[in-house]
Design an enzyme around this catalytic site. Structure first.
Site, PDB file in Angstrom:
ATOM      1  N   ASN A   1     -28.899 -10.107  28.612  1.00  9.73           N
ATOM      2  CA  ASN A   1     -27.777  -9.001  28.638  1.00  9.73           C
ATOM      3  C   ASN A   1     -26.218 -10.137  29.293  1.00  9.73           C
ATOM      4  OD1 ASN A   1     -25.075  -7.616  29.086  1.00  9.73           O
ATOM      5  ND2 ASN A   1     -26.218  -6.480  30.307  1.00  9.73           N
TER       6      ASN A   1
ATOM      7  N   ASP B   1     -19.010 -16.450  22.062  1.00  3.04           N
ATOM      8  CA  ASP B   1     -17.945 -15.697  20.705  1.00  3.04           C
ATOM      9  C   ASP B   1     -18.086 -14.202  21.156  1.00  3.04           C
ATOM     10  OD1 ASP B   1     -16.600 -14.854  18.811  1.00  3.04           O
ATOM     11  OD2 ASP B   1     -18.310 -15.054  17.147  1.00  3.04           O
TER      12      ASP B   1
ATOM     13  N   CYS C   1      -3.388  -0.121   8.817  1.00  4.66           N
ATOM     14  CA  CYS C   1      -1.847  -1.664   8.934  1.00  4.66           C
ATOM     15  C   CYS C   1      -1.293  -0.842   9.456  1.00  4.66           C
ATOM     16  CB  CYS C   1      -1.868  -1.762   7.833  1.00  4.66           C
ATOM     17  SG  CYS C   1      -3.282  -2.860   6.566  1.00  4.66           S
TER      18      CYS C   1
ATOM     19  N   GLN D   1     -18.284 -11.501  10.632  1.00  4.39           N
ATOM     20  CA  GLN D   1     -17.303 -11.602  10.032  1.00  4.39           C
ATOM     21  C   GLN D   1     -16.723 -10.958   8.870  1.00  4.39           C
ATOM     22  OE1 GLN D   1     -14.673 -12.018  12.982  1.00  4.39           O
ATOM     23  NE2 GLN D   1     -15.707 -14.330  13.801  1.00  4.39           N
TER      24      GLN D   1
ATOM     25  N   CYS E   1       1.117  -1.124   0.086  1.00  2.00           N
ATOM     26  CA  CYS E   1       0.352  -0.227  -0.177  1.00  2.00           C
ATOM     27  C   CYS E   1       0.794   1.551   0.073  1.00  2.00           C
ATOM     28  CB  CYS E   1      -1.362   0.229   1.211  1.00  2.00           C
ATOM     29  SG  CYS E   1      -2.126   1.850   1.297  1.00  2.00           S
TER      30      CYS E   1
ATOM     31  N   GLU F   1     -27.391 -13.983  22.929  1.00  8.23           N
ATOM     32  CA  GLU F   1     -27.338 -13.071  22.351  1.00  8.23           C
ATOM     33  C   GLU F   1     -28.192 -11.579  22.829  1.00  8.23           C
ATOM     34  OE1 GLU F   1     -25.787  -9.453  20.212  1.00  8.23           O
ATOM     35  OE2 GLU F   1     -25.047 -11.463  19.840  1.00  8.23           O
TER      36      GLU F   1
ATOM     37  N   CYS G   1      -6.675   1.503  -1.178  1.00  9.48           N
ATOM     38  CA  CYS G   1      -6.447   0.725   0.071  1.00  9.48           C
ATOM     39  C   CYS G   1      -6.936  -0.613  -0.613  1.00  9.48           C
ATOM     40  CB  CYS G   1      -7.813   0.605   0.692  1.00  9.48           C
ATOM     41  SG  CYS G   1      -7.644  -0.383   2.472  1.00  9.48           S
TER      42      CYS G   1
ATOM     43  N   CYS H   1     -11.373 -12.143  20.227  1.00 11.91           N
ATOM     44  CA  CYS H   1     -11.122 -11.172  19.523  1.00 11.91           C
ATOM     45  C   CYS H   1      -9.346 -10.473  20.466  1.00 11.91           C
ATOM     46  CB  CYS H   1     -11.599 -10.037  18.997  1.00 11.91           C
ATOM     47  SG  CYS H   1     -13.235  -9.346  19.905  1.00 11.91           S
TER      48      CYS H   1
END
Length: 432
Positions: free
Chosen positions: A341, A362, A75, A263, A66, A313, A154, A388
């Site tokens: 919650n 997750d 990045c 995702q 890039c 959820e 990009c 994550c």
């Protein structure tokens, strides 16, 4: 100008060096390199710096693809060979587990990796009208700044967007209120491409026509968001309001709205689901909970394998979408979804789900500490945790191992965000 030798990379992809008892974090430097650096922040025990020249380059250094690398904050690792990026992320995961929880996985899973360019099928890019820089800018924020980077392209966005940033700039500049459109949300399905413009003021009829023409020539469905998430709508009232992605291995098709959470990396998502199902091993007759289930990304593969899934959820809209996806895929009888919650989970709220054989978690970056602490004596025998954030995974793992009687059978990374320092991982816990 001072010179240091880089020893390692930190969790944000900065080179780490030590000099006279102080730690120096150097952006743009790699392990083994000797670099000249300039500091932009000094504290008694550390300095933050940028590499000014590379006196001795690493064999793993590559030329960033890039043109905006180093300016754009999207990045931080394009100068590192992609397989080495994955190795760094695996080390970050293992270091987090050890330093935070004093845990080592019994097995390190092979890394999950895939395409490294054009992979980002979901993104929010900023818009700002800056006359001093020639008009409307469209892109990610500059590194360590709230300013929008002056980007022409990009490489991590799909080419239909990433190579058309100048076209987007011209589009917005031709509208009546370019200074009142602060954001564009990008959402790709398997067959659809959507651009959602956040408009702070109502658009004129001429603006709508401009957007319609752009959509027709570019193949995008153009949407507006004049208020909160519920106000998102296509400018063409006859346009399909749902996108979809498929999971061919499980014969599934999942519908979603452009602003629903999905995702960003379709290829890695499919591989991550495969790994999760291998570890979880859902079987007919089992009752399995999928916590933070979203629109059913993991729930429906679990159900497809024959188990009964209970998806939980916090978003009512996503729960409704998950239930509709289950019905559309013929899985309604083996799937149930509810709103709760999970950041306020209690032993009573988990017990209300009924007996569970296994559990998939997750969570977002905050982790799932309330859920973990709420697990009781009859907790599931197996837990697959998709994370994550290595720090919150390690924090939650510490409770599972040291207080709840689980073993960490294995853990590994999935390179969901190549060229960034983001670490996605998956871990398998089993009751000892």
């Amino acid at each position: 100008m001072p010179v240091v030798t880089i020893e390692s990379l930190d969790h944000e992809g900065k080179g780490v060096a030590r000099q006279e008892g102080k730690t120096i974090f150097v952006e743009g430097a790699l392990p083994g390199e000797k670099v000249e650096y300039a500091s932009y922040r000094r504290k008694p025990s550390f300095e933050l710096a940028t590499a000014q020249s590379i006196l001795k380059p690493s064999s793993q250094r590559v030329s960033p693809r890039c043109a905006h690398f180093g300016v754009c904050g999207g990045c931080s690792m394009q100068h590192l060979e992609p397989s080495a990026q994955v190795a760094v992320k695996q080390r970050v995961l293992e270091d987090s587990l050890w330093h935070i929880a004093q845990i080592r996985p019994e097995v390190v899973f092979p890394a999950i990796y895939g395409p490294t360019w054009g992979y980002r099928y979901r993104a929010r890019i900023g818009v700002r009208d800056v006359p001093k820089k020639g008009g409307v800018l469209v892109g990610f924020h500059e590194r360590r700044s709230s300013y929008i980077a002056d980007m022409r392209s990009c490489e991590i966005l799909p080419p239909e967007v990433g190579h058309k940033l100048l076209d987007l700039r011209a589009l917005l500049a031709s509208m009546s209120v370019p200074d009142r459109i602060p954001q564009i949300e990008i959402a790709f399905g398997d067959e659809q491409k959507v651009l959602v413009l956040r408009n702070l003021l109502p658009l004129e009829a001429s603006d709508i026509e401009i957007l319609k023409r752009f959509g027709e020539t570019s193949g995008f469905s153009m949407w507006l968001q004049p208020g909160g998430p519920d106000t998102v709508h296509p400018i063409d009232p006859d346009a399909d309001r749902l996108l979809h992605y498929t999971l061919p291995e499980f014969d599934l098709r999942l519908a979603f709205r452009p602003t629903d959470f999905t995702q960003v990396n379709v290829a890695i998502n499919r591989l991550l689901i495969r790994r999760a199902m291998q570890l979880l091993d859902p079987r007919p007759g089992e009752r399995i909970a999928d916590l933070f289930c979203g629109l059913g990304n993991f729930s429906l593969p679990i159900s497809r394998r024959g188990a009964h899934v209970i998806g939980v959820e916090g978003s009512q809209a996503l729960v409704e979408r998950a239930a509709l996806n289950a019905a559309a895929n013929g899985l309604a009888e083996r799937s149930e979804f509810q709103v709760a919650n999970l950041f306020e989970a209690t032993p009573e709220s988990l017990a209300a789900l009924g007996p569970l054989d296994k559990l998939l978690i997750d969570p977002p970056r905050e982790g799932a500490i309330a859920v973990i602490k709420a697990l009781g004596e009859n907790s599931p025998s197996r837990i697959v945790y998709v994370s994550c954030n290595p720090a919150t995974l390690a924090r939650d793992a510490a409770v599972l191992i040291h207080e709840k009687g689980y073993r960490l059978l294995g853990a590994g990374v999935a390179n969901m965000f190549p060229h960034t320092s983001h670490v996605e991982s998956i871990a398998l816990f089993e009751r000892a």
